[in-house]
Design a protein around this motif. Structure first.
Motif, PDB file in Angstrom:
ATOM      1  N   ILE A  93      98.791  14.526  87.274  1.00  0.00           N
ATOM      2  CA  ILE A  93      99.448  13.629  87.023  1.00  0.00           C
ATOM      3  C   ILE A  93     100.076  13.779  86.020  1.00  0.00           C
ATOM      4  CG2 ILE A  93     100.258  11.017  87.229  1.00  0.00           C
ATOM      5  CD1 ILE A  93      98.127  10.527  89.430  1.00  0.00           C
ATOM      6  N   PRO A  94     101.390  14.119  85.499  1.00  0.00           N
ATOM      7  CA  PRO A  94     101.793  14.102  84.305  1.00  0.00           C
ATOM      8  C   PRO A  94     102.263  12.769  83.930  1.00  0.00           C
ATOM      9  CG  PRO A  94     103.791  14.488  85.604  1.00  0.00           C
ATOM     10  CD  PRO A  94     102.456  14.753  86.652  1.00  0.00           C
ATOM     11  N   SER A  95     102.607  13.366  82.370  1.00  0.00           N
ATOM     12  CA  SER A  95     102.581  11.855  81.664  1.00  0.00           C
ATOM     13  C   SER A  95     103.872  12.034  81.438  1.00  0.00           C
ATOM     14  CB  SER A  95     102.358  12.159  79.973  1.00  0.00           C
ATOM     15  OG  SER A  95     102.818  11.819  79.143  1.00  0.00           O
ATOM     16  N   LEU A  96     104.926  11.022  81.670  1.00  0.00           N
ATOM     17  CA  LEU A  96     105.830  10.740  81.599  1.00  0.00           C
ATOM     18  C   LEU A  96     106.737  10.611  79.474  1.00  0.00           C
ATOM     19  CD1 LEU A  96     107.576   8.627  85.081  1.00  0.00           C
ATOM     20  CD2 LEU A  96     106.891  11.321  84.899  1.00  0.00           C
ATOM     21  N   ARG A  97     105.537  10.314  79.042  1.00  0.00           N
ATOM     22  CA  ARG A  97     106.020  10.709  77.888  1.00  0.00           C
ATOM     23  C   ARG A  97     106.510  11.856  77.633  1.00  0.00           C
ATOM     24  NH1 ARG A  97     102.274   8.761  72.855  1.00  0.00           N
ATOM     25  NH2 ARG A  97     104.451   8.549  71.576  1.00  0.00           N
ATOM     26  N   GLY A  98     107.647  11.943  76.902  1.00  0.00           N
ATOM     27  CA  GLY A  98     108.612  13.057  76.335  1.00  0.00           C
ATOM     28  C   GLY A  98     109.644  13.782  77.320  1.00  0.00           C
ATOM     29  N   VAL A  99     109.777  13.238  78.240  1.00  0.00           N
ATOM     30  CA  VAL A  99     110.284  13.225  79.720  1.00  0.00           C
ATOM     31  C   VAL A  99     111.779  13.649  79.391  1.00  0.00           C
ATOM     32  CG1 VAL A  99     110.554  11.425  81.115  1.00  0.00           C
ATOM     33  CG2 VAL A  99     110.419  13.510  82.320  1.00  0.00           C
ATOM     34  N   TRP A 100     111.974  12.809  78.453  1.00  0.00           N
ATOM     35  CA  TRP A 100     113.409  12.916  78.174  1.00  0.00           C
ATOM     36  C   TRP A 100     114.136  14.266  77.450  1.00  0.00           C
ATOM     37  CZ3 TRP A 100     114.625  14.079  72.939  1.00  0.00           C
ATOM     38  CH2 TRP A 100     113.908  13.883  72.116  1.00  0.00           C
ATOM     39  N   TYR A 101     113.163  15.404  76.957  1.00  0.00           N
ATOM     40  CA  TYR A 101     113.513  16.529  76.028  1.00  0.00           C
ATOM     41  C   TYR A 101     113.058  17.366  77.454  1.00  0.00           C
ATOM     42  CZ  TYR A 101     108.798  16.436  74.907  1.00  0.00           C
ATOM     43  OH  TYR A 101     107.235  16.233  74.755  1.00  0.00           O
ATOM     44  N   ARG A 102     112.584  17.608  78.204  1.00  0.00           N
ATOM     45  CA  ARG A 102     112.422  18.763  79.283  1.00  0.00           C
ATOM     46  C   ARG A 102     113.235  19.117  79.372  1.00  0.00           C
ATOM     47  NH1 ARG A 102     106.788  15.402  81.188  1.00  0.00           N
ATOM     48  NH2 ARG A 102     106.057  14.874  78.886  1.00  0.00           N
ATOM     49  N   PRO A 103     113.375  20.553  80.363  1.00  0.00           N
ATOM     50  CA  PRO A 103     114.140  21.005  80.341  1.00  0.00           C
ATOM     51  C   PRO A 103     114.117  21.527  82.030  1.00  0.00           C
ATOM     52  CG  PRO A 103     112.905  22.640  79.291  1.00  0.00           C
ATOM     53  CD  PRO A 103     112.129  21.314  78.554  1.00  0.00           C
ATOM     54  N   ARG A 104     112.608  21.313  82.465  1.00  0.00           N
ATOM     55  CA  ARG A 104     112.357  21.782  83.531  1.00  0.00           C
ATOM     56  C   ARG A 104     111.345  20.641  83.918  1.00  0.00           C
ATOM     57  NH1 ARG A 104     116.101  24.681  83.298  1.00  0.00           N
ATOM     58  NH2 ARG A 104     115.773  26.737  83.244  1.00  0.00           N
ATOM     59  N   LEU A 105     111.299  19.704  84.929  1.00  0.00           N
ATOM     60  CA  LEU A 105     110.482  18.974  85.562  1.00  0.00           C
ATOM     61  C   LEU A 105     110.451  20.036  87.119  1.00  0.00           C
ATOM     62  CD1 LEU A 105     112.820  15.972  85.077  1.00  0.00           C
ATOM     63  CD2 LEU A 105     110.675  16.308  84.117  1.00  0.00           C
ATOM     64  N   LEU A 106     108.990  18.646  87.952  1.00  0.00           N
ATOM     65  CA  LEU A 106     108.047  19.306  88.269  1.00  0.00           C
ATOM     66  C   LEU A 106     107.407  20.277  88.333  1.00  0.00           C
ATOM     67  CD1 LEU A 106     110.262  18.996  91.857  1.00  0.00           C
ATOM     68  CD2 LEU A 106     108.693  17.154  91.747  1.00  0.00           C
ATOM     69  N   HIS A 107     105.749  20.612  89.359  1.00  0.00           N
ATOM     70  CA  HIS A 107     105.122  21.668  88.244  1.00  0.00           C
ATOM     71  C   HIS A 107     105.607  23.169  88.263  1.00  0.00           C
ATOM     72  CE1 HIS A 107     104.622  22.034  93.067  1.00  0.00           C
ATOM     73  NE2 HIS A 107     104.393  23.223  93.013  1.00  0.00           N
TER      74      HIS A 107
END
Length: 504
Positions: free
Chosen positions: A431-445
């Motif tokens: 289960i990934p942390s959602l902290r910083g999800v605002w800047y991540r350019p790729r989501l899901l494993h």
């Protein structure tokens, strides 16, 4: 009263800082520790056995390396006398333990080591490649850092002289900012437009995963056989991989990841992607890798994993042996102080400061949606992860699974290929942390989607959907299954949820 409280808080912080400094060892701990290795790896799901590891005696049978590296400049832009001075230098330590007195010293040493340590398997003294790196034409139009240095290659002063190499950690874990600077340890995504190619012309051969490094690690194998050995899964045979054993090199070109956020790593598969992780949120995890292949109990485990992925891996899985006798031995290792410093640095990181501070009412509404929809059950504040493992769709762990205390007995239904059909196949996704999800350019494993809008778009579950992120070789349309939480929200609730997520 407030002033007194502030003074008290500063006093407490000073005491804590002093305590942390006092706890920091001035000599790196023994990284490859047999006792720590016993329960470090997660069993492979379909085999129910842990991957094997070299013993500490095998690991420490070769000397540890601690060599400083130096930047490569386009020759017509390097400081006067730079190349000549390199020729006169003697090997120097990348991590100088004689200067370490505190936790902060270890972290600073680790930051430098993360950026500068080179990939041993890429290192070369080939006169033709050295000459290419000394030719200004090699760098025509190539991206350079603000200080004028080339991004990819490094010079290494070894006991045998100056050699050319490529970065180890920082080759994958970096982000190019819009101003042309580079941030290390974050997620890798698309570069800003312009700026030229990252790798100088003709020097891609020394990059990690390139033919030179592959043939050195898989000694005796031609490149296609080395690629097959990188991904073959004897207990879950994929004929697309098995066909690589004796093909021409050209047949491998279509297997390149094709997405900057993805790397076809050993034990993975070009058909089941492995996203380059955001190491700035590593401290919030209990496990390493998307499939939770190894426990993360502190900086020693981060250091251990760095050793594992840079060569300390026998690639034995129960009765299945991947490497030849010549390949299956420790031939190189980094010194413990290099690895420990990197581990300390990584475990100190936090996501960048969040600029999304506006729309307080919308963010508050989004938090209510987050709680109402049950997101909080897995993404637990304040780290927005429970640190636990979820089940890959279609797999049920045995009742006596050694990691059972960390298992949430639920599957979110994402593609199970990586977790069940590769050598990274633990049967779990962390289960990934959602902290910083605002800047991540790729989501899901597997980096299939590129934004929160795409993540919460019901259209992605259609077989006719064209994902904006990674796709398997030869595929342009496919469903991005799983994690259906939030797909049925009305537009107002979805906007509020996204605003909240972007505030984390």
């Amino acid at each position: 009263m407030k002033a007194g409280r502030a003074v008290l808080q500063l006093g407490i912080l000073a005491v804590l800082s002093a305590a942390l400094a006092a706890q920091a060892p001035t000599v790196a701990p023994r990284i490859w520790n047999d006792a720590a290795l016993v329960d470090w790896a997660t069993p492979v799901a379909t085999l129910n056995v842990r991957p094997a590891h070299y013993s500490s005696a095998e690991y420490y049978s070769v000397p540890g390396e601690n060599l400083r590296t130096y930047p490569v400049y386009p020759p017509d832009r390097e400081p006067p006398g730079y190349w000549e001075e390199l020729q006169k230098k003697k090997p120097e330590p990348l991590v100088d333990v004689s200067k370490i007195r505190s936790t902060a010293d270890w972290i600073a040493a680790g930051e430098r080591a993360f950026r500068e340590v080179d990939n041993f398997w890429s290192r070369t003294d080939d006169p033709a490649l050295i000459a290419q790196a000394r030719d200004p034409k090699t760098f025509d139009g190539v991206f350079t850092l603000p200080d004028g240095t080339a991004f990819g290659p490094r010079w290494v002063v070894t006991p045998e002289g100056v050699k050319l190499s490529s970065p180890a950690c920082s080759a994958c874990h970096f982000t190019v900012r819009t101003d042309g600077s580079v941030a290390f340890a974050g997620p890798r995504g698309p570069r800003p437009p312009g700026g030229g190619p990252l790798i100088p012309r003709g020097l891609g051969v020394i990059a990690a995963g390139a033919p030179l490094a592959m043939q050195r690690f898989y000694v005796g194998d031609p490149v296609p056989r080395a690629a097959w050995r990188t991904w073959t899964v004897p207990w879950a045979v994929d004929e697309r991989i098995e066909s690589l054993r004796d093909v021409d090199v050209g047949a491998l070109q279509g297997l390149a990841a094709g997405d900057p956020g993805v790397f076809n790593r050993p034990h993975g598969s070009p058909y089941y992607a492995t996203k380059v992780p955001d190491l700035q949120i590593l401290r919030y995890s209990r496990y390493l890798d998307a499939t939770g292949t190894h426990r993360l109990r502190g900086p020693e485990d981060a250091a251990r994993y760095a050793a594992f992925i840079t060569g300390a891996d026998p690639m034995d899985f129960g009765p299945h042996r991947i490497l030849t006798d010549a390949q299956r031995r420790v031939r190189f290792r980094y010194a413990d102080e290099v690895l420990y410093a990197i581990g300390m640095y990584l475990m100190s990181l936090e996501p960048p400061k969040n600029p999304n501070t506006g729309a307080a009412a919308l963010i508050s509404s989004g938090e209510q949606v987050f709680r109402r929809e049950g997101c909080v059950n897995c993404h637990v504040p304040p780290n927005y992860t429970s640190g636990r493992l979820t089940l890959a769709q279609g797999w049920e762990p045995p009742a006596n699974h050694p990691n059972r205390d960390d298992v949430a007995s639920v599957s979110v239904g994402t593609d199970p290929g990586l977790a069940l059909k590769t050598r990274k196949g633990t049967g779990f996704y962390k289960i990934p942390s959602l902290r910083g999800v605002w800047y991540r350019p790729r989501l899901l494993h597997d980096a299939s989607v590129t934004s929160l809008e795409e993540m919460f778009d019901p259209a992605r579950t259609s077989p006719e959907y064209a994902p904006n992120g990674w796709n398997p070789p030869g595929v342009t349309k496919r469903a991005v299954p799983g994690h259906t939480f939030g797909l049925s929200l009305n537009a107002g609730d979805r906007d509020a949820l996204l605003a909240f997520l972007r505030s984390l």
